[in-house]
Design a protein around this motif. Structure first.
Motif, PDB file in Angstrom:
ATOM      1  N   GLN A  11      -2.354  15.577  -9.083  1.00  0.00           N
ATOM      2  CA  GLN A  11      -2.842  14.485  -8.411  1.00  0.00           C
ATOM      3  C   GLN A  11      -1.910  13.614  -7.740  1.00  0.00           C
ATOM      4  OE1 GLN A  11      -6.158  13.895 -11.018  1.00  0.00           O
ATOM      5  NE2 GLN A  11      -7.762  14.212  -9.142  1.00  0.00           N
ATOM      6  N   VAL A  12      -1.084  13.790  -7.055  1.00  0.00           N
ATOM      7  CA  VAL A  12      -0.062  12.931  -6.612  1.00  0.00           C
ATOM      8  C   VAL A  12       0.306  13.050  -4.954  1.00  0.00           C
ATOM      9  CG1 VAL A  12       1.583  14.149  -7.574  1.00  0.00           C
ATOM     10  CG2 VAL A  12       2.129  11.890  -6.855  1.00  0.00           C
ATOM     11  N   LEU A  13       0.254  12.066  -4.240  1.00  0.00           N
ATOM     12  CA  LEU A  13       0.333  12.287  -2.826  1.00  0.00           C
ATOM     13  C   LEU A  13       1.739  12.811  -2.262  1.00  0.00           C
ATOM     14  CD1 LEU A  13      -1.731  11.639  -0.519  1.00  0.00           C
ATOM     15  CD2 LEU A  13      -0.619   9.571  -0.080  1.00  0.00           C
ATOM     16  N   ALA A  14       2.871  12.078  -2.785  1.00  0.00           N
ATOM     17  CA  ALA A  14       4.097  12.608  -2.858  1.00  0.00           C
ATOM     18  C   ALA A  14       4.767  12.475  -4.071  1.00  0.00           C
ATOM     19  CB  ALA A  14       4.765  11.763  -1.768  1.00  0.00           C
ATOM     20  N   ASP A  15       4.967  14.016  -4.403  1.00  0.00           N
ATOM     21  CA  ASP A  15       5.888  14.349  -5.846  1.00  0.00           C
ATOM     22  C   ASP A  15       7.198  14.233  -5.550  1.00  0.00           C
ATOM     23  OD1 ASP A  15       6.109  14.439  -8.457  1.00  0.00           O
ATOM     24  OD2 ASP A  15       5.419  16.626  -8.671  1.00  0.00           O
ATOM     25  N   ILE A  16       7.720  12.948  -5.172  1.00  0.00           N
ATOM     26  CA  ILE A  16       9.338  13.145  -4.658  1.00  0.00           C
ATOM     27  C   ILE A  16      10.169  13.058  -5.770  1.00  0.00           C
ATOM     28  CG2 ILE A  16       8.914  12.511  -2.454  1.00  0.00           C
ATOM     29  CD1 ILE A  16       9.766   9.644  -3.403  1.00  0.00           C
ATOM     30  N   ASN A  17      11.629  13.708  -5.528  1.00  0.00           N
ATOM     31  CA  ASN A  17      12.544  13.525  -6.787  1.00  0.00           C
ATOM     32  C   ASN A  17      12.724  12.194  -6.993  1.00  0.00           C
ATOM     33  OD1 ASN A  17      12.919  16.233  -7.155  1.00  0.00           O
ATOM     34  ND2 ASN A  17      14.291  16.315  -5.487  1.00  0.00           N
ATOM     35  N   VAL A  18      12.841  11.104  -6.414  1.00  0.00           N
ATOM     36  CA  VAL A  18      13.369   9.965  -6.586  1.00  0.00           C
ATOM     37  C   VAL A  18      12.250   8.949  -6.820  1.00  0.00           C
ATOM     38  CG1 VAL A  18      15.883  10.124  -5.971  1.00  0.00           C
ATOM     39  CG2 VAL A  18      13.944   9.691  -4.156  1.00  0.00           C
ATOM     40  N   GLY A  19      10.931   9.106  -7.234  1.00  0.00           N
ATOM     41  CA  GLY A  19       9.829   8.212  -7.108  1.00  0.00           C
ATOM     42  C   GLY A  19       9.962   7.158  -7.870  1.00  0.00           C
ATOM     43  N   ILE A  20      10.813   6.888  -8.838  1.00  0.00           N
ATOM     44  CA  ILE A  20      10.960   5.698  -9.420  1.00  0.00           C
ATOM     45  C   ILE A  20      11.829   4.763  -8.537  1.00  0.00           C
ATOM     46  CG2 ILE A  20      12.860   6.169 -11.277  1.00  0.00           C
ATOM     47  CD1 ILE A  20      10.222   3.942 -11.917  1.00  0.00           C
ATOM     48  N   LEU A  21      12.947   5.133  -7.912  1.00  0.00           N
ATOM     49  CA  LEU A  21      13.755   4.618  -7.031  1.00  0.00           C
ATOM     50  C   LEU A  21      12.883   4.197  -5.814  1.00  0.00           C
ATOM     51  CD1 LEU A  21      17.189   6.345  -6.802  1.00  0.00           C
ATOM     52  CD2 LEU A  21      16.428   4.301  -7.861  1.00  0.00           C
ATOM     53  N   TYR A  22      11.782   4.844  -5.587  1.00  0.00           N
ATOM     54  CA  TYR A  22      11.219   4.729  -4.357  1.00  0.00           C
ATOM     55  C   TYR A  22      10.314   3.219  -4.604  1.00  0.00           C
ATOM     56  CZ  TYR A  22       7.215   5.152  -1.117  1.00  0.00           C
ATOM     57  OH  TYR A  22       6.392   4.856   0.006  1.00  0.00           O
ATOM     58  N   LEU A  37       0.935  -1.175   0.009  1.00  0.00           N
ATOM     59  CA  LEU A  37       0.021  -0.048  -0.014  1.00  0.00           C
ATOM     60  C   LEU A  37       1.040   1.261  -0.023  1.00  0.00           C
ATOM     61  CD1 LEU A  37      -3.034  -1.067   2.440  1.00  0.00           C
ATOM     62  CD2 LEU A  37      -3.047  -0.884  -0.270  1.00  0.00           C
ATOM     63  N   ILE A  38       2.052   1.069   0.625  1.00  0.00           N
ATOM     64  CA  ILE A  38       2.816   2.568   1.092  1.00  0.00           C
ATOM     65  C   ILE A  38       3.324   2.803  -0.574  1.00  0.00           C
ATOM     66  CG2 ILE A  38       3.264   2.506   3.229  1.00  0.00           C
ATOM     67  CD1 ILE A  38       5.962   1.626   2.271  1.00  0.00           C
ATOM     68  N   ALA A  39       3.561   2.176  -1.571  1.00  0.00           N
ATOM     69  CA  ALA A  39       4.047   2.339  -2.723  1.00  0.00           C
ATOM     70  C   ALA A  39       3.093   3.224  -3.504  1.00  0.00           C
ATOM     71  CB  ALA A  39       4.221   1.215  -3.690  1.00  0.00           C
ATOM     72  N   TRP A  40       1.908   3.163  -3.382  1.00  0.00           N
ATOM     73  CA  TRP A  40       0.825   3.862  -3.902  1.00  0.00           C
ATOM     74  C   TRP A  40       1.024   5.533  -4.105  1.00  0.00           C
ATOM     75  CZ3 TRP A  40      -2.047   2.259  -7.942  1.00  0.00           C
ATOM     76  CH2 TRP A  40      -2.103   0.912  -8.066  1.00  0.00           C
ATOM     77  N   ALA A  41       1.985   5.956  -2.819  1.00  0.00           N
ATOM     78  CA  ALA A  41       2.061   7.361  -2.519  1.00  0.00           C
ATOM     79  C   ALA A  41       2.633   7.974  -3.601  1.00  0.00           C
ATOM     80  CB  ALA A  41       2.804   7.076  -1.155  1.00  0.00           C
ATOM     81  N   VAL A  42       3.463   7.493  -4.584  1.00  0.00           N
ATOM     82  CA  VAL A  42       4.067   8.269  -5.455  1.00  0.00           C
ATOM     83  C   VAL A  42       3.481   8.233  -6.710  1.00  0.00           C
ATOM     84  CG1 VAL A  42       6.399   8.180  -4.186  1.00  0.00           C
ATOM     85  CG2 VAL A  42       5.895   6.480  -5.734  1.00  0.00           C
ATOM     86  N   ILE A  43       2.599   7.050  -6.770  1.00  0.00           N
ATOM     87  CA  ILE A  43       1.921   6.932  -8.295  1.00  0.00           C
ATOM     88  C   ILE A  43       1.185   8.448  -8.773  1.00  0.00           C
ATOM     89  CG2 ILE A  43       0.120   5.850  -9.467  1.00  0.00           C
ATOM     90  CD1 ILE A  43       2.499   4.137  -8.956  1.00  0.00           C
TER      91      ILE A  43
END
Lengths: 332, 210
Positions: A103-114, A91-97
């Motif tokens: 519309q994204v919960l966490a638009d982080i720099n290293v999304g694909i690595l996450y 479930l936590i992986a869905w945060a960056v989709i």
């Protein structure tokens, strides 16, 4: 007071994401069984609710009311922790989709690595469950699964490098926007095929479901689980499959962008496009399950290490040299 | 800043406690799980200081691959059954002075590095290169690794490759009499060479093994 309002706002956002994900996981189980049945000329679950849509709900209710059996010789803490770890990581992986540009919960720099990190942690739920059961079949299933997931992760990582060479950023939204003119599935088609097959192996789907091969290992790592704990393994597994489909859609199929950038298509909300692409990939997953027989274990390992890894490495060299020669590298 | 401090202390307390538990827990498999917890909280600390690339790589490499292999080995060797007697057995008490000396050395080294960093920052010249620019730390890491230190980077990669090849060469044994599956052979079989029609005389039989 300020912190509290931020906290509640975030909780609201998280619930707004997680509840649909959980509902769609339940629906996707039904879809999986229906597709599987139609390929084999059966009806599939069609009794509970219209078209059997509520079947998964009925199953979930049944699991809730079943007794949880904890084997007396098991390692109890780890035994209980294992399904929780699987479910949480799924479930936590869905945060960056990203469902659209904003519309994204966490638009982080290293999304694909996450995403990659979380999917590589997924193996722990299975190892913990298999080891803590203190029984032979679960342990064998867990060992198989660990070896399999670690092997196929390598080729998924190399495929991600291919995409990153074309994008020049680790942010998922940048990856989607880089596909504005052409989806990466066209120039990187062989990589898409390898990604799809590796995703099947990574999520323990047939034909690579050796960790739970019922003919050899009863149910693999899930053998000793019952009731709600089994249901959590089951939900986590399907949430992982959906996540892999979302990853495929974002990396290769243009994520939330509409296939054609003209008037009637642009009216459809971008989240709908992403969901449609995820569904398309999932139906492919379900078809593969119905059509292909199970691999033998040594063939599985051969495919991962001797075929996919060299192929994707060669493709990295090709992509890099192509981009370098034609001066198309996104970052200079 | 309060929230930052709360998160920092939570992660570092978890890291320190789980590091202690790695050595203190009786069951070896539990030690590996505590090691994983330690890795995860340290990668959280990396992310908190803004080094999100390092944090994620830490998760992928150490937790996703190295610790899985640790767990694999520990489970396969079944060392979980041999209880890890901490400070108790006659055997282990001999190693304690050596361990103490090594850990004191590491502690002193860390003190020197951190003290130098704090009181003489100009020695380390961090400030002039990346800290002020606006590019993300993934880009700046790439720039430093692949331009300034490209040879060192390549050599370290070569060393890893040599280590891998060495490990394979040392453990690889060619066994004779092994039946292997050859896909080319299987696919290129024709009916003419695979099937032979024989006249079977009654009460005589045929010899099919050759």
């Amino acid at each position: 007071m300020e912190y509290l309002s931020i906290f509640f706002q975030e909780v609201y956002k998280i619930l707004f994401l997680l509840v649909p994900v959980l509902v769609s996981v339940a629906m996707i189980v039904w879809l999986d069984r229906r597709v599987w049945a139609f390929v084999q000329k059966r009806q599939g679950p069609n009794v509970v609710g219209p078209f059997g849509l509520l079947q998964s709900l009925a199953d979930a209710l049944k699991y809730i009311f079943k007794e949880i059996i904890i084997p007396s010789s098991s390692n109890k803490v780890i035994f209980i922790l294992a399904p929780i770890v699987t479910m949480t990581l799924a479930l936590i992986a869905w945060a960056v989709i990203p469902f659209s540009a904003t519309q994204v919960l966490a638009d982080i720099n290293v999304g694909i690595l996450y995403l990659f990190a979380v999917s590589s942690l997924g193996v722990y739920g299975i190892i913990m469950g298999g080891w803590a059961s203190n029984s032979k079949y679960p342990f064998l299933g867990a060992i198989r699964s660990a070896a399999q997931m670690v092997s196929y992760e390598v080729s998924i990582g190399v495929i991600i490098i291919n995409v990153l060479l074309c994008v020049g950023s680790l942010n998922l939204n940048d990856i989607v926007i880089a596909q504005q003119n052409m989806w990466f599935v066209i120039p990187l088609f062989p990589m898409f095929v390898i990604f799809f097959i590796s995703a099947l192996a990574e999520t323990n789907r047939p034909p690579f479901d050796l960790p739970e091969a019922e003919a050899e290992l009863v149910a693999g790592y899930q053998t000793e689980y019952s009731g709600m704990m089994y249901a959590m393994f089951w939900l986590g597994e399907y949430a992982n499959i959906l996540l892999m489909c979302a990853m495929g859609a974002i990396l290769f199929l243009g994520g939330w962008m509409s296939p054609i950038d003209i008037y009637p298509f642009t009216l459809v909300p971008s989240a709908i496009w992403l969901i449609l692409k995820i569904l398309l990939l999932f139906i492919l997953f379900a078809l593969v399950k119905a059509i292909v027989p199970r691999y033998r274990y040594d063939q599985l390992m051969r495919l991962g290490w001797k075929v996919f890894l060299p192929l994707s490495l060669i493709w990295v060299v090709l992509t890099a040299s192509y981009l370098f020669y034609f001066e198309l590298l996104p970052v200079n | 800043m309060i929230a930052h401090a709360i998160f920092f202390y939570t992660f570092s307390i978890i890291a320190v406690v789980s590091a202690i538990m790695v050595t203190a827990s009786k069951n070896t498999v539990h030690s590996v799980f505590f090691l994983i917890l330690d890795f995860i909280s340290i990668s959280c600390l990396f992310i908190m200081i803004g080094a999100e690339f390092l944090g994620m790589i830490m998760l992928i490499v150490y937790v996703g691959a190295v610790a899985v292999l640790f767990l694999f080995v520990v489970m396969m060797l079944n060392v979980a059954q041999q209880k890890n007697q901490w400070f108790a057995g006659q055997q282990s008490s001999k190693h304690i002075p050596v361990g103490l000396i090594i850990s004191t050395l590491i502690f002193v080294e860390v003190i020197i590095v951190i003290g130098g960093w704090k009181y003489k920052p100009e020695i380390f010249d961090i400030n002039n290169s990346i800290a002020q620019t606006s590019i993300s730390n993934t880009h700046s890491l790439g720039q430093i690794l692949y331009t300034d230190y490209i040879h060192v980077f390549q050599i370290s990669g070569m060393i890893l490759l040599v280590a891998m090849v060495g490990a394979i060469v040392l453990t690889f044994r060619q066994r004779s009499g092994l039946k292997r599956q050859s896909y080319i052979k299987q696919i290129s079989r024709e009916r003419t060479e695979g099937v032979e029609v024989l006249e079977v005389q009654s009460n005589k039989g045929v010899k099919i093994d050759d």
